[in-house]
Design an enzyme around this catalytic site. Structure first.
Site, short mmCIF file in Angstrom:
data_model
loop_
_atom_site.label_atom_id
_atom_site.label_comp_id
_atom_site.label_asym_id
_atom_site.label_seq_id
_atom_site.Cartn_x
_atom_site.Cartn_y
_atom_site.Cartn_z
N LYS A 134 0.84 -1.19 0.00
CA LYS A 134 0.00 0.00 0.00
C LYS A 134 0.88 1.24 0.00
CE LYS A 134 0.67 2.01 3.31
NZ LYS A 134 1.95 2.54 3.93
N TYR A 148 -4.37 4.47 5.88
CA TYR A 148 -4.89 3.56 6.92
C TYR A 148 -6.23 4.05 7.44
CZ TYR A 148 -0.52 0.94 7.19
OH TYR A 148 0.55 0.14 6.90
P1 NAD Z 1 12.51 1.45 2.37
O1 NAD Z 1 13.10 2.73 1.92
O2 NAD Z 1 12.97 0.88 3.65
O3 NAD Z 1 12.72 0.35 1.23
C1 NAD Z 1 12.47 0.60 -0.13
C2 NAD Z 1 13.29 -0.34 -0.96
O4 NAD Z 1 13.05 -0.05 -2.34
C3 NAD Z 1 14.80 -0.19 -0.72
O5 NAD Z 1 15.39 -1.45 -0.58
C4 NAD Z 1 15.29 0.49 -1.98
O6 NAD Z 1 16.62 0.12 -2.31
C5 NAD Z 1 14.31 -0.04 -3.02
N1 NAD Z 1 14.25 0.77 -4.21
C6 NAD Z 1 14.14 0.27 -5.47
N2 NAD Z 1 14.16 1.23 -6.37
C7 NAD Z 1 14.31 2.40 -5.69
C8 NAD Z 1 14.41 3.75 -6.09
N3 NAD Z 1 14.36 4.12 -7.38
N4 NAD Z 1 14.53 4.67 -5.14
C9 NAD Z 1 14.56 4.34 -3.84
N5 NAD Z 1 14.47 3.07 -3.40
C10 NAD Z 1 14.34 2.10 -4.33
O7 NAD Z 1 10.94 1.65 2.37
P2 NAD Z 1 9.87 0.72 3.08
O8 NAD Z 1 9.51 1.31 4.38
O9 NAD Z 1 10.31 -0.69 3.05
O10 NAD Z 1 8.58 0.94 2.11
C11 NAD Z 1 8.44 0.26 0.88
C12 NAD Z 1 6.94 0.12 0.57
O11 NAD Z 1 6.33 -0.62 1.59
C13 NAD Z 1 6.17 1.45 0.48
O12 NAD Z 1 5.22 1.38 -0.55
C14 NAD Z 1 5.48 1.56 1.81
O13 NAD Z 1 4.26 2.29 1.77
C15 NAD Z 1 5.22 0.09 2.13
N6 NAD Z 1 5.15 -0.17 3.57
C16 NAD Z 1 4.09 -0.85 4.06
C17 NAD Z 1 3.99 -1.13 5.41
C18 NAD Z 1 2.83 -1.93 5.94
O14 NAD Z 1 2.69 -2.03 7.16
N7 NAD Z 1 2.02 -2.51 5.09
C19 NAD Z 1 4.99 -0.69 6.28
C20 NAD Z 1 6.09 0.00 5.75
C21 NAD Z 1 6.16 0.25 4.40
#
Ligand code: NAD
Length: 368
Positions: free
Chosen positions: A134, A219
């Site tokens: 999401k 949310y």
């Molecule tokens: P994060 O920054 O920790 O991880 C993102 C990942 O994407 C990194 O490993 C990064 O290297 C990669 N990536 C690939 N291409 C990229 C680019 N062009 N620029 C930047 N990063 C790139 O972020 P996160 O917190 O893991 O969030 C990722 C997704 O998960 C988001 O859509 C967020 O909304 C979702 N999320 C959902 C929940 C949940 O509870 N459902 C919780 C946290 C995050």
């Protein structure tokens, strides 16, 4: 009634069975097929993917078998940590080759929001089921394209709505649907935390598609829909900003928004990157209420109604989510609250309407 141990002993299966989940052991004893396991690769090895991978260690129906990452060193460490075979590990450049890999059923897209569309469509074309985090995309138009691509490819698209499988949440939803709270006419959703590092992708519109609304406001939007059991028909919204340097044009710091529902119910919500410990749902009806605080964090979720506290045991959300999503994809199981692309699209239409309401100052109707 004979006990489980007695039954297994009679069948001469005690030792075998006690080391296995009950249903699996019985299935084996009776020569039935074991339930199929969904073989999953994670795309984007950031903080949330790490959480999902850890949670999947306890899954019985889903297994982490591969990864897609742009960072070779991460692939190496994940291969070692989770025992992943080299042939199941891809970079973004060669991910199309995943179509030839018969050992991966589904890919979980956990990349920045604005990349979800491109990644989902590429994986659908490669014939893989997609679980996408999401918000499913950065607007409804993109969501529609993702749904169409998955439909055309004959693969399923699920959105990572982990709360749709959380026990307290489901209990309250069932009570609401059974009329225990009477006519529910008001929902309040509060979603916020203080965001850190100003250089992160969440504060870069090209990658996030927006600020707090895209990240956590969704949310409250989604919660209003599943707690009230209705779809909103209008929104109004107001934006405030205390730090225009950190929260640049197109990155919302704080939005308060209201939604109206066909029954006459209303929702009043707050989405912000500038307050901590803000994670609360409140549902009010003519005969009772439900309250959750925290309501959507990683748990334990704390919930109560006018009849007292709910006492469900905490299970890591992503473990339940991935097992349930495996059952949806492999067995066609119908969840109480959908987690498909259409469900994600409904939220995107509301996000679009909220941004429009902020911009115009008008009440905005939501397309059916
Ligand atoms: P994060 O920054 O920790 O991880 C993102 C990942 O994407 C990194 O490993 C990064 O290297 C990669 N990536 C690939 N291409 C990229 C680019 N062009 N620029 C930047 N990063 C790139 O972020 P996160 O917190 O893991 O969030 C990722 C997704 O998960 C988001 O859509 C967020 O909304 C979702 N999320 C959902 C929940 C949940 O509870 N459902 C919780 C946290 C995050």
């Amino acid at each position: 009634m004979p006990s489980r141990r007695h039954f297994l002993h009679q069948a001469g299966l005690t030792t075998l069975a006690l080391s296995l989940p009950f249903s699996d052991s019985i299935a084996r004893a009776l020569g039935q097929q074991e339930p199929k396991v969904l073989r999953v690769a994670l795309m984007g090895l950031g903080s949330y993917a790490s959480r999902v991978a850890e949670a999947m260690k306890d899954c019985s129906r889903a297994k982490l078998v591969g990864v897609i990452s742009g960072t070779p060193s991460k692939i190496e460490s994940w291969k070692e940590k989770y025992g992943l075979p080299a042939q199941n590990c891809y970079s973004y450049d060669n991910v199309d080759e995943i179509k030839n890999n018969k050992d991966i059923d589904a890919v979980y897209v956990i990349t920045p929001n604005a990349l979800h569309k491109e990644h989902t469509i590429a994986l659908a074309k490669a014939g893989k089921h997609v679980i996408c985090e999401k918000p499913m995309a950065i607007n409804a138009q993109e969501g529609e394209e993702m749904i169409a691509a998955c439909k055309a490819a004959g693969v399923q698209l699920l959105i990572g709505y982990r709360m749709h499988f959380e026990a307290n949440t489901l209990d309250i939803i069932k009570k609401q649907r059974a009329g225990e709270f009477g006519k529910t006419l008001f929902f309040q959703g509060l979603s916020g935390f203080i965001i850190g590092d100003p250089s992160q992708w969440r504060l870069n519109r090209a990658l996030s598609g927006g600020g707090a609304m895209m990240d956590i406001g969704v949310y409250s939007i989604n919660g209003a829909r599943y707690m009230l059991g209705e779809e909103p028909i209008w929104v109004t919204a107001q934006e405030t900003k205390t730090d225009p340097i950190k929260f640049k044009e197109g990155i919302d710091e704080t939005i308060t928004f209201q939604m109206g529902f066909p029954s006459g119910a209303t929702a009043s919500c707050l989405s912000t990157y500038s307050l901590n410990y803000l994670d609360k749902f409140f549902l009010s009806g003519t005969k009772g209420f439900a309250e959750m605080q925290p309501s959507t964090g990683y748990g334990p979720i704390k919930a109560k109604t006018n009849s007292g506290p709910l006492e469900h045991t905490h299970v890591t959300h992503q473990t339940t989510q991935m097992d349930e999503m495996a059952a949806i994809i492999l067995d066609g199981k119908q969840p109480l609250i959908p987690v498909d692309g259409e469900e994600g699209l409904k939220d995107m239409h509301i996000v679009d309407a909220i941004f429009k309401a902020v911009k115009t100052g008008q009440k905005v109707s939501i397309p059916k």
